[in-house]
Enzyme design. Structure first.
Site: not given
Ligand code: MOS
Length: 709
Positions: A604, A670
């Protein structure tokens, strides 16, 4: 059967690398994706999108097309079932783009104007391409730039205010020994996941069944139920395997079209999007423009932090890219101002894309910090250490944990940062100029209520049911490890069933909150089950099932600044005579909570970093200002980093368990992309002595900069 031991972690499942439980299915091709499912009597829908960017549909000439082989129906605004798009869903009001065929207005190029349904996909496509649609056309306005008319400050909400202000900016700027005042831009970017969107809908005994590819099957079921005024219990959405999502796989026009056609024809209908259609139908990252003003003392201590960000949205729905979140978390100053502004254009509505807000926002802020470091003659890592806030710069709340400096320390050591000559443009190797750069990373670490059920089976296995989504992240495997660890059994004894809306409400795979939210529910279900198994007795044939709902536990969490953090490092080689930029290595060290499965977590983080590289050097969707449509909307025209662009990318982490999470988790989805593009851009400056404030750093931009230097 053996009752599970009381000792959590007895199997050592948590924190040990474990291969994906569905890996074999995937690599052998046995895993079925949304467009792969067979169905008796299946019909195929093909979307027809507007060729104009603004105007009205005057006529859909479906007559001739209905005579073509295999064609069953042409749905358009004149004959499609009515839907109710005036509801408030999980994430607010829906983007009206999902309310297909409800009126004749065209708000952007690539707007759905018709669906052709036929016996085969080839027949549907042939007819869709032959369908004549006539328009009353108006000139579109798609010109995004800072300083253009129509820019406004949105309303925002208490959790995400549009604007925050403290102190006197102008006075503090005047009192600053060093000032950076610069503009940065990022272009329109697309999710570009491997698997395009597809959905198969059919009515089964009064129940609507949908096989889909999404980030939350319960979420999509609830949205479809509202849109079609159905009881949510009569809608079932499943999404077994998902080939990437990144924010684009919620409710989108393809599911709605499939449901409409299945309803009209009373037979199963699949609608699969093409890569080109995805460019206008499933969201994208808005282009962004930023003005960043930093003022500091001679030693680099910030007195002023001002980040004014702008993004575009459509004329029909407001989406705000939360770029200014970065400064609200990362940097404090006497005078502090952040704002996210928007402008409405004749374009599709943008949406969340991996690292929404922080990905473009960190490019601007972390590049500006690098410019400040240069101005003050302070090392970029030392500058960040000097500006560590004790509490949330805007909220004043304490941080749950903030291990950003530990990341920089470990990263600097492993990257060899101490040996860096701070002067730009001095390292040379043949035709290459070499440079290194760094940037900080942060991303909110949230959790949301979820339900889960766990069954002790008579054969000694355990079945978990939860509406989780594994969008390629390894969530299914991580939850298997969480369940095994909590039960104290081997992971092989866990059967993890996910992505079925019938399993009930659960967080979507988004906001880096999926695995953490689901893990909490799974862990709670194990506790409930243990209590029941402790009562003793045999396991009946149907098993013993315990249920969990984390709503109350999650609501009881105290208010804190909760984030993952990281430090990004990149080394680049630049040939200023060709404009070529090659990234030679990247290193990211993260503080992202306890890591469940190092194998998939690393994947990830590395994936996010590679996207950051791609964002820095390659990605840019170009819109033609006259037609309002994309130029080259496919993976030939839209460049993403390919294997040859990607060097050794290393990701690792420091110890950072979240004390308020039952397992210690944060999120890893993220944070990897945040700061990565800035680290590359800062390295390009270090190599060449030229600041590139506009992404992507294309060869022509490098050449032009070298000519002007
Ligand atoms: Mo993610 S951009 O929070 O699916």
């Amino acid at each position: 059967m053996t009752t599970p031991t009381k000792t959590a972690g007895a199997t050592g499942a948590l924190g040990t690398s474990y291969r994906r439980v569905e890996g074999r299915e995937k690599v052998t091709g046995a895993a079925r994706y949304a467009a792969d499912f067979p169905a008796a009597d299946l019909a195929h829908g093909w979307l027809v999108l507007s060729t104009v960017a603004r105007g009205r549909v005057r006529a859909v000439e479906s007559g001739p097309v209905l005579q073509m082989p295999g064609v069953l129906a042409v749905l358009h605004h004149g004959n499609a079932p009515r839907v109710d798009a005036d509801y408030v869903g999980l994430l607010g009001k829906p983007d009206p783009t999902v309310a297909v065929f409800q009126h004749d207005r065209v708000p952007f190029a690539g707007w759905p104007v018709a669906l052709v349904v036929a016996e085969t996909p080839e027949q549907a496509r042939e007819a869709a391409e032959a369908l004549v649609v006539r328009y009353d056309e108006e000139a579109p306005d798609v010109a995004f730039s800072a300083g253009r008319p129509g820019v406004y400050t949105p309303e925002g909400n208490p959790r995400m205010p549009a604007e925050t202000t403290k102190g006197d900016l102008e006075a503090s700027l005047a009192a600053s020994a060093a000032v950076v005042d610069a503009e940065y831009t990022t272009p329109e970017e697309h999710h570009a996941m491997m698997e395009p969107h597809a959905a198969l809908a059919h009515w089964d005994g009064g129940r609507l069944e949908i096989l889909d590819s999404n980030q939350g099957s319960r979420w999509v079921a609830e949205e479809l139920a509202k849109l079609f005024s159905l009881d949510v219990a009569s809608v079932r959405v499943r999404s077994e395997h998902v080939g990437g999502a990144f924010g684009s796989k919620g409710i989108r026009p393809h599911q709605v079209c499939a449901v409409m056609a299945a309803t009209v024809l009373q037979r199963p209908v699949r609608v699969a999007l093409t890569r080109r259609q995805m460019f206008s139908l499933v969201g994208y990252r808005s282009p962004t423009a930023h003005r960043v003003r930093l003022g500091a003392d001679r030693d680099g201590r910030l007195r002023v932090f001002d980040h004014q960000a702008l993004n575009q949205t459509s004329t029909i729905h407001e989406f705000v890219e939360q770029s200014a979140s970065v400064g609200r978390t990362m940097y404090d100053a006497d005078a502090h101002h952040t704002v996210n502004r928007v402008v409405r254009l004749d374009v599709p509505t943008p949406t969340w894309v991996r690292g929404p807000g922080e990905a473009p926002g960190s490019f601007a802020v972390e590049c500006a910090l690098d410019e400040l470091a240069e101005k003050c003659g302070v090392d970029p890592v030392a500058l960040r250490a000097r500006n560590e806030p004790q509490a949330g710069p805007v909220s004043g709340l304490p941080f749950s944990s903030r291990n950003v400096l530990a990341c920089f320390e470990e990263g600097a050591r492993r990257f060899g940062w101490a040996d860096r000559d701070p002067r730009p443009g001095v390292r040379r190797e043949g035709r290459w100029l070499l440079g290194t750069g760094t940037a900080a990373a942060s991303f909110p670490s949230g959790v949301a209520p979820s339900t889960a059920a766990m069954t002790a089976e008579p054969d000694g296995t355990f079945t978990v049911r939860i509406t989780a989504a594994d969008v390629g992240t390894g969530a299914r495997t991580a939850l298997t490890l969480v369940a095994a660890d909590a039960l104290g059994v081997a992971p092989e004894r866990i059967r993890m069933r996910i992505a079925d809306s019938d399993f009930g409400q659960a967080m979507v795979a988004g906001g880096s909150m999926g695995t953490r939210s689901w893990a909490w529910a799974v862990r709670t279900a194990v506790r409930e089950l243990r209590d029941r198994l402790d009562l003793g007795g045999d396991i009946p044939p149907q098993g013993i099932t315990a249920r969990a709902d984390t709503t109350e536990a999650v609501a009881a969490l105290s208010q804190k600044e909760r984030h993952s953090f990281g430090a990004q490092f990149a080394e680049v080689a630049v040939d200023v005579t060709t404009g070529e930029v090659r990234v030679r290595r990247m290193l990211g060290i993260f503080a992202a909570g306890r890591i469940v499965n190092p194998l998939t977590a690393r994947s990830q983080l590395v994936g996010g970093m590679i996207w950051g590289l791609s964002m820095a050097l390659h990605e840019e969707a170009v819109r033609d200002r006259t037609s309002g449509a994309h130029v080259g909307p496919d993976l030939a025209g839209y460049h993403i980093a390919a294997h040859a662009d990607v060097p050794v990318v290393e990701a690792d982490w420091v110890d950072d368990p979240d004390e308020d999470d039952p397992i210690g988790l944060k999120g890893v989805g993220e944070i990897g992309i945040v700061g990565a593009a800035a680290a590359v851009a800062n390295a390009v400056w270090h190599a060449t002595g030229v600041r590139h404030r506009h992404l992507p750093i294309r060869p022509d931009r490098v050449l032009a900069a070298a000519r002007n230097a």
